[in-house]
Scaffold this active site. Sequence first.
Site, short mmCIF file in Angstrom:
data_model
loop_
_atom_site.label_atom_id
_atom_site.label_comp_id
_atom_site.label_asym_id
_atom_site.label_seq_id
_atom_site.Cartn_x
_atom_site.Cartn_y
_atom_site.Cartn_z
N LYS A 65 0.81 -1.23 0.00
CA LYS A 65 0.00 0.00 0.00
C LYS A 65 0.85 1.28 0.00
O LYS A 65 0.45 2.28 -0.58
CB LYS A 65 -0.96 -0.02 1.19
CG LYS A 65 -2.04 -1.08 1.00
CD LYS A 65 -2.99 -1.15 2.17
CE LYS A 65 -3.89 -2.37 1.96
NZ LYS A 65 -4.87 -2.54 3.03
N ASN A 86 -5.09 1.74 -1.32
CA ASN A 86 -5.58 0.38 -1.54
C ASN A 86 -6.45 0.29 -2.80
O ASN A 86 -6.91 -0.80 -3.15
CB ASN A 86 -6.37 -0.13 -0.33
CG ASN A 86 -7.79 0.41 -0.28
OD1 ASN A 86 -8.07 1.50 -0.79
ND2 ASN A 86 -8.69 -0.34 0.33
N ASP A 101 -9.99 1.69 3.03
CA ASP A 101 -9.95 0.81 4.20
C ASP A 101 -10.68 1.42 5.41
O ASP A 101 -11.45 0.73 6.09
CB ASP A 101 -8.49 0.53 4.61
CG ASP A 101 -7.85 -0.54 3.74
OD1 ASP A 101 -8.58 -1.34 3.13
OD2 ASP A 101 -6.61 -0.58 3.69
N GLY A 126 -0.45 -2.37 15.39
CA GLY A 126 0.04 -2.30 14.02
C GLY A 126 0.18 -0.86 13.56
O GLY A 126 -0.54 0.04 14.04
N ALA A 130 -2.53 -0.73 6.53
CA ALA A 130 -3.93 -0.81 6.96
C ALA A 130 -4.17 0.10 8.15
O ALA A 130 -5.17 0.82 8.21
CB ALA A 130 -4.28 -2.25 7.30
N GLY A 240 -12.61 -9.20 10.47
CA GLY A 240 -12.64 -8.12 9.48
C GLY A 240 -13.35 -8.45 8.18
O GLY A 240 -13.16 -7.73 7.19
P1 NAP Z 1 1.74 -4.00 6.23
O1 NAP Z 1 1.74 -2.61 5.68
O2 NAP Z 1 2.70 -5.00 5.71
O3 NAP Z 1 1.99 -3.82 7.83
C1 NAP Z 1 2.10 -4.95 8.64
C2 NAP Z 1 1.95 -4.56 10.11
O4 NAP Z 1 1.89 -5.77 10.87
C3 NAP Z 1 3.13 -3.77 10.66
O5 NAP Z 1 2.66 -2.95 11.70
C4 NAP Z 1 4.04 -4.88 11.21
O6 NAP Z 1 4.89 -4.45 12.24
C5 NAP Z 1 2.99 -5.79 11.79
N1 NAP Z 1 3.41 -7.19 11.91
C6 NAP Z 1 3.67 -8.06 10.91
N2 NAP Z 1 3.95 -9.28 11.41
C7 NAP Z 1 3.88 -9.16 12.77
C8 NAP Z 1 4.08 -10.06 13.86
N3 NAP Z 1 4.41 -11.35 13.65
N4 NAP Z 1 3.89 -9.60 15.11
C9 NAP Z 1 3.56 -8.32 15.32
N5 NAP Z 1 3.36 -7.41 14.34
C10 NAP Z 1 3.53 -7.84 13.08
O7 NAP Z 1 0.31 -4.69 6.14
P2 NAP Z 1 -1.09 -3.94 6.15
O8 NAP Z 1 -1.46 -3.55 4.77
O9 NAP Z 1 -1.07 -2.89 7.21
O10 NAP Z 1 -2.11 -5.13 6.57
C11 NAP Z 1 -2.18 -5.58 7.91
C12 NAP Z 1 -3.27 -6.63 8.04
O11 NAP Z 1 -4.57 -6.07 7.86
C13 NAP Z 1 -3.15 -7.75 7.03
O12 NAP Z 1 -3.31 -8.96 7.70
C14 NAP Z 1 -4.29 -7.52 6.09
O13 NAP Z 1 -4.78 -8.73 5.53
C15 NAP Z 1 -5.33 -6.89 6.99
N6 NAP Z 1 -6.28 -6.03 6.26
C16 NAP Z 1 -7.58 -6.36 6.25
C17 NAP Z 1 -8.48 -5.53 5.60
C18 NAP Z 1 -9.93 -5.88 5.58
O14 NAP Z 1 -10.64 -5.32 4.74
N7 NAP Z 1 -10.43 -6.73 6.44
C19 NAP Z 1 -8.05 -4.37 4.94
C20 NAP Z 1 -6.70 -4.06 4.99
C21 NAP Z 1 -5.82 -4.90 5.65
P3 NAP Z 1 6.37 -3.85 11.89
O15 NAP Z 1 6.15 -2.40 11.59
O16 NAP Z 1 7.10 -4.08 13.16
O17 NAP Z 1 6.89 -4.64 10.73
#
Ligand code: NAP
Length: 276
Positions: A65, A86, A101, A126, A130, A240
């Site tokens: 993103k 997104n 989102d 997080g 997202a 979600g």
């Molecule tokens: P992203 O930009 O890659 O960010 C990932 C986030 O998760 C960062 O804060 C990262 O921390 C943290 N993280 C990753 N692995 C971790 C672990 N093992 N323990 C603790 N923290 C961890 O991803 P994103 O786009 O924000 O998406 C995050 C989640 O939201 C995904 O699972 C996605 O599928 C979900 N989502 C759902 C919807 C929906 O419509 N339901 C919409 C958007 C996203 P660091 O900064 O320390 O790396």
Amino acid sequence: MSLYAVLGHPIDHSLSPRIHEAFGVLTGRVVRYERREVHPGGLAHALRTFASEGGRGANITVPLKGEAFALAARTTARAQRARAVNTLSWEGEAWAGDNTDGAGLVCDLTVNYGWPLEGRRIVLLGAGGAAQGIIGPLLDQGIAHLAIFNRTLERARNVAESCADARVGVIGSGTGSDTPPFDIVINATAAGLAGSLPMIPGIPDAFFHDVIAYDLMYGPKARDFLGYARAHGARAVADGLGMLVEQAAESFQVWHGVRPPTAPVLTRLRSEIGGG
Ligand code: NAP
């Protein structure tokens, strides 16, 4: 026929094609929507190929993103606020970026679940794309406080700073942002994708006392976090799936100019994947 797709990694199990095709049926259109596996650093190339094949709209998911935000020639105010995109729309020569989102989450919490947000104290786990997409829309709902907890503290600090809003703090930064009680704990980490909990040991049990716990992940991947939240005192939990369907409806409106009904799609997917 115009082509649409969701781009990211991992992408195999994305429900977006089914959701957009169902919206097409409900609004009397044939929608061609694919999944495309794209790794970090590969988005520009993937989008060039996609546009040359007739791609007119793309949803961007983990972990692209921020890359999509940097690539978009024009961005909406809500994408600028999130610094994450997104939803991309092809404008003939370049891509325009939006972020649906936050609108999707707010719609799921307040309309589908009927949980008002005004005055609420929220913990956000997080600080990725997202998380950045949902903070502004949550603040717009009149929440009282938002405390960000992230595995990488610096990233949480940067996100909080960019909000420039006294209601936003960072857990673990010694600013007093970590004082319970809280009303809602939102998991916006990608930890569930790898089947792990988001560094829960860093979160005191008291944070979960009598809260609503919401995981942006859905179905089986949300089970561990929501089970943990319940076991530590949450009074209600939700995954979600509703956010996924509502953010998709917003994207559909951006591309097709009509907001599709979401309830039939959400009901059907819920009956298939379980949870809630
Ligand atoms: P992203 O930009 O890659 O960010 C990932 C986030 O998760 C960062 O804060 C990262 O921390 C943290 N993280 C990753 N692995 C971790 C672990 N093992 N323990 C603790 N923290 C961890 O991803 P994103 O786009 O924000 O998406 C995050 C989640 O939201 C995904 O699972 C996605 O599928 C979900 N989502 C759902 C919807 C929906 O419509 N339901 C919409 C958007 C996203 P660091 O900064 O320390 O790396």
